[in-house]
Write an enzyme that holds these catalytic residues in place. Sequence first.
Site, PDB file in Angstrom:
ATOM      1  N   HIS A 367     -49.584 -26.789 -83.122  1.00  0.00           N
ATOM      2  CA  HIS A 367     -48.587 -27.980 -82.777  1.00  0.00           C
ATOM      3  C   HIS A 367     -49.002 -27.993 -81.249  1.00  0.00           C
ATOM      4  O   HIS A 367     -48.886 -29.433 -81.031  1.00  0.00           O
ATOM      5  CB  HIS A 367     -47.237 -27.509 -83.172  1.00  0.00           C
ATOM      6  CG  HIS A 367     -46.965 -27.808 -84.535  1.00  0.00           C
ATOM      7  ND1 HIS A 367     -46.787 -26.412 -85.220  1.00  0.00           N
ATOM      8  CD2 HIS A 367     -47.132 -28.546 -85.295  1.00  0.00           C
ATOM      9  CE1 HIS A 367     -46.757 -26.798 -86.591  1.00  0.00           C
ATOM     10  NE2 HIS A 367     -46.721 -28.164 -86.645  1.00  0.00           N
ATOM     11  N   CYS A 680     -52.046 -36.593 -94.113  1.00  0.00           N
ATOM     12  CA  CYS A 680     -51.589 -36.952 -92.671  1.00  0.00           C
ATOM     13  C   CYS A 680     -51.823 -35.491 -91.841  1.00  0.00           C
ATOM     14  O   CYS A 680     -51.657 -35.828 -90.555  1.00  0.00           O
ATOM     15  CB  CYS A 680     -50.188 -37.146 -92.820  1.00  0.00           C
ATOM     16  SG  CYS A 680     -48.975 -35.823 -93.254  1.00  0.00           S
TER      17      CYS A 680
HETATM   18  C1  PEP Z   1     -49.363 -30.528 -91.785  1.00  0.00           C
HETATM   19  O1  PEP Z   1     -49.027 -29.573 -92.007  1.00  0.00           O
HETATM   20  O2  PEP Z   1     -50.490 -30.868 -92.227  1.00  0.00           O
HETATM   21  C2  PEP Z   1     -48.611 -31.465 -91.152  1.00  0.00           C
HETATM   22  C3  PEP Z   1     -48.907 -32.906 -91.381  1.00  0.00           C
HETATM   23  O3  PEP Z   1     -47.464 -31.178 -90.656  1.00  0.00           O
HETATM   24  P1  PEP Z   1     -47.153 -30.506 -89.171  1.00  0.00           P
HETATM   25  O4  PEP Z   1     -48.534 -30.462 -88.430  1.00  0.00           O
HETATM   26  O5  PEP Z   1     -46.451 -31.111 -88.526  1.00  0.00           O
HETATM   27  O6  PEP Z   1     -46.987 -29.090 -89.683  1.00  0.00           O
END
Ligand code: PEP
Length: 755
Positions: A367, A680
Amino acid sequence: MRGALGGPRVLLRRLREVMAEPVSAQDRLDKIVVLIAANMVAEVCSVYVLRVDGTLELYATEGLNRSAVHLTVMRIDEGLVGTVAREAEPISLSNAQAHPAFSYRPETGEEIYHSFLGVPILRAGNTLGVLVVQNRAHRSYTEEEIEALQTTAMVLAEIIASGELTAMALPGAEPAARRPLHLKGLALSEGIGLGHVVLHEPRIEVTKVIADDLPAELKRLDGAVDTLRASIDTMLADEGVARVGEHREILEAYRMFAHDRGWINRMREAVMTGLTAEGAVERVQSDTRARMLRMTDPYLRERMHDLDDLANRLLRQLTGRTAGSDHDRLPDNAIIVARNMSPAALLDYDRTRIRGLVLEEGAATSHLTIVARALGISAVGHMENVVGQVDAGDAVIVDGVSGEVHIRPPADVENAYADKVRFRAKRLERYAALRDVPTVTKDGTPIELHLNAGLLVDLPHIEDTGATGIGLFRTELQFMIASAFPRTNEQLKLYRSVLDAAGERPVVFRTLDIGGDKVLPYMRAIEEENPALGWRAIRLGLDRPGLLRSQIRALLRAATGRELRLIFPMVSAVEEYDRAHHIVERELTHLRRHGHGLPERVLVGVMLEVPALLFQLDLLFSRVDFASVGSNDLVQFLYAADRGNSRVADRFDPLAPAALRALKTIIDKAAEYGKPVTLCGELASRPLEALALAAIGYRRLSVSPASYGPVKAMLLELDLPAATAFVEPFLGIRGEVASLRPQLAAFAEKAGLPL
Ligand code: PEP
Ligand code: MG
């Protein structure tokens, strides 16, 4: 055996006087070697300085032929001096010439000296040079003498690190201490950043290393150790952390070290050689770091890091410096250098001043990386020991495209980068020119290309890129940058601005995805053994529905008279989706009953990021309005490889047939049910990976703002049927390759795709 004249304390006092004299650097070194030789009753004392070319040059000597100064140069793999530099450990020999590593240099006239004591000149664990004393007689140096010489080497480290020797060196032969460094790591966030180092955890500068009053210094050291032990006990007793989990383990390790007699004794002995308490902590810390850098066992390295951290705590205690970074003194073009940090810590900085991020750890889908990308900050990870090799204010270039970092770059590198930045700017101009061109592949297949967002700063990107919409709005980012839970009204305001900025374009809001590495500083930390598999995202939302309800209410109200698309993170079972969906229904009823305006339409979807959902796709697609694949989590769970752990995060390639088959299963099933699916995760943000996704059937991708141009440019040139035909055989039972990456790269190159 002869003892030292006047002892180490007298020597340190004399050295302090020499350090204060307004003489040239060479004169200072010449005086220092005379003092050390006299004090240690040695016939020879020499200083060798590590140069940029990796060799060691004799910079000063008392006892050897003076004419050899600046002429004798040795390779680091040569002689006893080279061994000391390489191993960063003292060597003490009563018959040096019998040692296999001994290398004879006639110009020095050292053949008559039999005993040898060499210690590394260290700073933050890095070798800057070697300090040597020699005696004619065969003699053994005592532990105290070795200790004293190491302490003396600290003073020399100051001189070398200050850069004052650089002026007297020939070009290409300068001391290595401030040499330019070119490091290669892992590219995390695109872009090129030029600026100056800001240490996320600034090194504690010890300004006073030489003691005036030894008993008082010992007392200070003991007092600081006691305070440290007490503070660890308090942390351990704290209910919040006293359960299980990683945090507790670290504290337990801290407690063990804080009571370790060996460590405490080493620091006390260092004080006895004449250092202040903080000087002694720093001495021992530098030795620990040197050992840490040469250690290959990851567990032991981790423990060394713990010890390093404890030493920092002691230093803060002794110098009265508080923890935390120099947020207030951020230069205009800051490059933040850290071992690792939380996304919230990055968001704490004034982002308008940050040009780059350099991490010793870091992973492509962590993140922190996602936040760096969202903020357009170029970032590079896997930079081993970078924190120990830079000083605050050093010039640095971060190349988030190639994963390179240049520290203290020479002028030609800087010029080359200035060109590169101009070139990139041109490329960005070309992307900008594509803004109004519809994203349609060469064969005429339209692809929806959306943006990932989460902060107000992301909103202008919708206009800049001409994106189809916002494919993922990570609502937790607002929570992560706040100092307290954002009130419903504040949430409402943000969501409204997002919808306003998007205009007619669709926006997919994801409900709070906290837990794992997304920590809210103001929320009581729940210690869990495996937070990524723990109480997070929708699990937390369903167990504490108050929070989820108020967020859904804010979203529904923000979308009055417009369309609202809503998605739930980390759903593992259809039943969880049903419960979350029910909350939406109830909130709608509540708003209706109270006469509030309603959205024109509400579409509810699910994030596909837990592998169990792949085996519930029929049930799922028969109830959801749409879905979005979170490949960051899906891949981490498919391979059981922590996305935030730099040791394993990139061990498995999402372009391996196993991962691609899983992704294809989803999109094929979605087509059967006629339900739109977007991808995404960060996977879509890289052109080669986006090519693979399009080839297996994905027609909706959501990418980070910096990736929009590159992915779009690739798609515009893509012959999709050819790509699909190329990839298909690898996904069948004969597709025996570890990863399709090389094959896809060759395909892209042959097709002339811009990657
Ligand atoms: C993912 O897990 O690919 C996602 C888009 O969510 P995050 O990266 O915020 O966990
Ligand atoms: Mg996720």
